[in-house]
Design a protein around this motif. Structure first.
Motif, mmCIF file in Angstrom:
data_model
loop_
_atom_site.group_PDB
_atom_site.id
_atom_site.type_symbol
_atom_site.label_atom_id
_atom_site.label_comp_id
_atom_site.label_asym_id
_atom_site.label_seq_id
_atom_site.Cartn_x
_atom_site.Cartn_y
_atom_site.Cartn_z
ATOM 1 N N ARG A 97 1.018 -0.951 -0.300
ATOM 2 C CA ARG A 97 -0.094 0.452 0.051
ATOM 3 C C ARG A 97 0.970 1.478 -0.111
ATOM 4 N N LEU A 98 0.640 2.257 0.312
ATOM 5 C CA LEU A 98 1.144 3.561 -0.376
ATOM 6 C C LEU A 98 0.609 4.463 0.658
ATOM 7 N N THR A 99 1.938 5.247 1.517
ATOM 8 C CA THR A 99 0.795 6.262 2.236
ATOM 9 C C THR A 99 2.398 7.031 2.449
ATOM 10 N N SER A 100 1.543 7.884 3.074
ATOM 11 C CA SER A 100 2.325 9.888 2.819
ATOM 12 C C SER A 100 2.811 10.049 4.678
ATOM 13 N N HIS A 101 1.544 9.176 5.334
ATOM 14 C CA HIS A 101 1.684 9.267 6.740
ATOM 15 C C HIS A 101 1.294 10.956 7.174
ATOM 16 N N GLU A 102 0.154 10.647 6.607
ATOM 17 C CA GLU A 102 -0.567 12.389 6.585
ATOM 18 C C GLU A 102 -0.532 13.038 5.897
ATOM 19 N N GLY A 103 0.409 13.006 4.911
ATOM 20 C CA GLY A 103 1.429 13.948 4.684
ATOM 21 C C GLY A 103 2.891 14.456 5.218
ATOM 22 N N THR A 105 5.066 12.830 4.986
ATOM 23 C CA THR A 105 6.351 12.322 3.553
ATOM 24 C C THR A 105 5.874 12.023 2.495
ATOM 25 N N PRO A 106 7.020 12.532 1.619
ATOM 26 C CA PRO A 106 6.274 11.401 0.238
ATOM 27 C C PRO A 106 5.748 10.078 0.164
ATOM 28 N N TRP A 107 4.985 9.928 -0.670
ATOM 29 C CA TRP A 107 4.153 8.466 -0.717
ATOM 30 C C TRP A 107 5.501 7.389 -1.146
ATOM 31 N N HIS A 108 5.364 6.714 -0.334
ATOM 32 C CA HIS A 108 6.363 6.044 -0.514
ATOM 33 C C HIS A 108 5.203 4.596 -0.029
ATOM 34 N N PRO A 109 5.765 3.239 -0.340
ATOM 35 C CA PRO A 109 4.590 1.850 -0.159
ATOM 36 C C PRO A 109 5.429 1.218 1.124
ATOM 37 N N HIS A 110 4.609 0.944 1.765
ATOM 38 C CA HIS A 110 4.300 0.309 3.042
ATOM 39 C C HIS A 110 3.747 -1.214 2.773
ATOM 40 N N LEU A 111 4.382 -2.569 3.754
ATOM 41 C CA LEU A 111 4.040 -3.784 3.295
ATOM 42 C C LEU A 111 3.049 -4.485 5.116
ATOM 43 N N ASP A 112 3.696 -3.658 6.115
ATOM 44 C CA ASP A 112 3.250 -3.921 7.017
ATOM 45 C C ASP A 112 1.305 -2.908 6.710
ATOM 46 N N SER A 113 1.330 -4.171 8.350
ATOM 47 C CA SER A 113 -0.551 -4.018 8.768
ATOM 48 C C SER A 113 -1.228 -2.178 8.236
ATOM 49 N N ASP A 114 -0.814 -1.380 8.487
ATOM 50 C CA ASP A 114 -1.178 -0.366 9.256
ATOM 51 C C ASP A 114 -0.017 0.704 9.217
ATOM 52 N N GLU A 116 0.589 2.336 12.202
ATOM 53 C CA GLU A 116 0.725 2.178 13.112
ATOM 54 C C GLU A 116 1.079 0.668 13.896
ATOM 55 N N ALA A 117 1.705 0.315 12.703
ATOM 56 C CA ALA A 117 2.394 -1.176 13.136
ATOM 57 C C ALA A 117 2.861 -1.481 14.100
ATOM 58 N N PRO A 118 2.778 -2.709 15.150
ATOM 59 C CA PRO A 118 3.974 -2.721 15.982
ATOM 60 C C PRO A 118 5.484 -2.136 15.453
ATOM 61 N N TRP A 119 6.077 -2.402 15.902
ATOM 62 C CA TRP A 119 7.565 -2.359 15.125
ATOM 63 C C TRP A 119 8.568 -3.303 15.004
ATOM 64 N N GLY A 120 8.400 -4.535 15.133
ATOM 65 C CA GLY A 120 8.896 -5.583 14.238
ATOM 66 C C GLY A 120 8.505 -5.871 13.897
ATOM 67 N N GLU A 121 7.271 -5.833 12.969
ATOM 68 C CA GLU A 121 6.189 -6.331 12.219
ATOM 69 C C GLU A 121 7.100 -4.921 10.815
ATOM 70 N N TRP A 122 6.795 -3.570 11.291
ATOM 71 C CA TRP A 122 7.522 -2.750 10.397
ATOM 72 C C TRP A 122 8.694 -3.046 10.116
ATOM 73 N N LEU A 123 9.592 -3.281 11.010
ATOM 74 C CA LEU A 123 10.962 -3.405 10.567
ATOM 75 C C LEU A 123 10.985 -4.371 9.611
#
Length: 187
Positions: A97-103, A105-114, A116-123
Motif C-alpha cells: 500500500r502507499l502511505t504519506s503518513h498523513e502528508g 512524508t512523500p508517498w512510499h510503499p509499506h507492507l506492514d498492516s497499517d 501504526e503497526a508494531p515496531w517488529g512488524e514494521w522493521l
C-alpha cells in the motif's frame, strides 16, 4: 536534476537503516538486547521522526525481526537470499500500500498492516521490501556478513567490483594485520 526524494535514494536509505538496526540489535556476542534508548537513537539517525519511545517489549520485537533479516545477509548466493526474502515476505501481515503518513512524508510503499503497526512488524516488512528491490535491481545478494572473526556486523554490497568480505575498512585492516603477524611468526 534529481528530485529531493527519489525511489533509488529511499530504497538505499531503507536498506542502510536495515543494516544499522540489524547490527544494533544482533551484533552483541552475549545475546543481550540493546537498551531501548540506543535503538531509538539508531532509528532517529536514520530519519524516523522523533520522539521515538521504545519499551523493552518493542526492542524484543525488533530484535526478533532483525534476527530473521540477518538470514538474508548470511545467504550464500542470490537464490538463497531470494528464498529467505520470499519466506519472510510470506510472514508480513499487510499488502503493498502507499502511505504519506498523513502528508508528513512523500508517498512510499509499506507492507506492514497499517501506519501504526508494531515496531517488529514494521522493521520486517519495510526491510524485506527494500532488500527485495535491491535483489531485483542488482540480481545478487543485497549484502553479507563481515568475514572478520571478531565482528558480527552485516553490510550492504555497493555497486560493481569484487565481492566485499568485510563490513568496514577497520575490520579489513585488522584482519590483514593479524594475518601478517601470523605469517611473520611462522618465518
Amino acid at each position: 536534476m534529481e528530485p529531493p526524494f527519489s525511489t533509488r535514494l529511499s530504497v538505499r536509505a531503507a536498506a542502510d537503516r536495515t543494516v544499522a538496526l540489524v547490527n544494533a540489535l544482533t551484533a552483541s556476542e552475549d545475546g543481550d538486547p540493546p537498551e531501548p534508548d540506543a535503538v531509538a537513537d539508531v532509528l532517529l539517525a536514520h530519519g524516523e521522526p522523533g520522539p521515538v519511545r521504545l519499551s523493552a517489549d518493542d526492542v524484543a520485537e525488533l530484535r526478533s525481526a532483525a534476527l530473521h533479516l540477518r538470514e538474508v545477509f548470511a545467504a550464500p548466493g542470490v537464490d538463497a537470499a531470494a528464498a529467505v526474502l520470499n519466506r519472510l515476505l510470506g510472514r508480513t501481515l499487510g499488502t503493498v500500500r502507499l502511505t504519506s503518513h498523513e502528508g508528513r512524508t512523500p508517498w512510499h510503499p509499506h507492507l506492514d498492516s497499517d501506519d501504526e503497526a508494531p515496531w517488529g512488524e514494521w522493521l520486517l516488512a519495510s526491510s524485506c521490501l527494500a532488500l527485495t528491490v535491491l535483489v531485483w535491481d542488482r540480481q545478487r545478494p543485497p549484502g553479507g556478513l563481515c568475514a572478520s572473526s571478531s565482528c558480527r556486523n552485516v553490510f550492504l554490497t555497493q555497486g560493481a567490483g569484487p565481492a566485499r568480505r568485510y563490513c568496514s575498512r577497520r575490520c579489513a585492516t585488522r584482519e590483514r594485520v593479524a594475518a601478517h603477524r601470523r605469517a611473520a611468526r611462522t618465518v
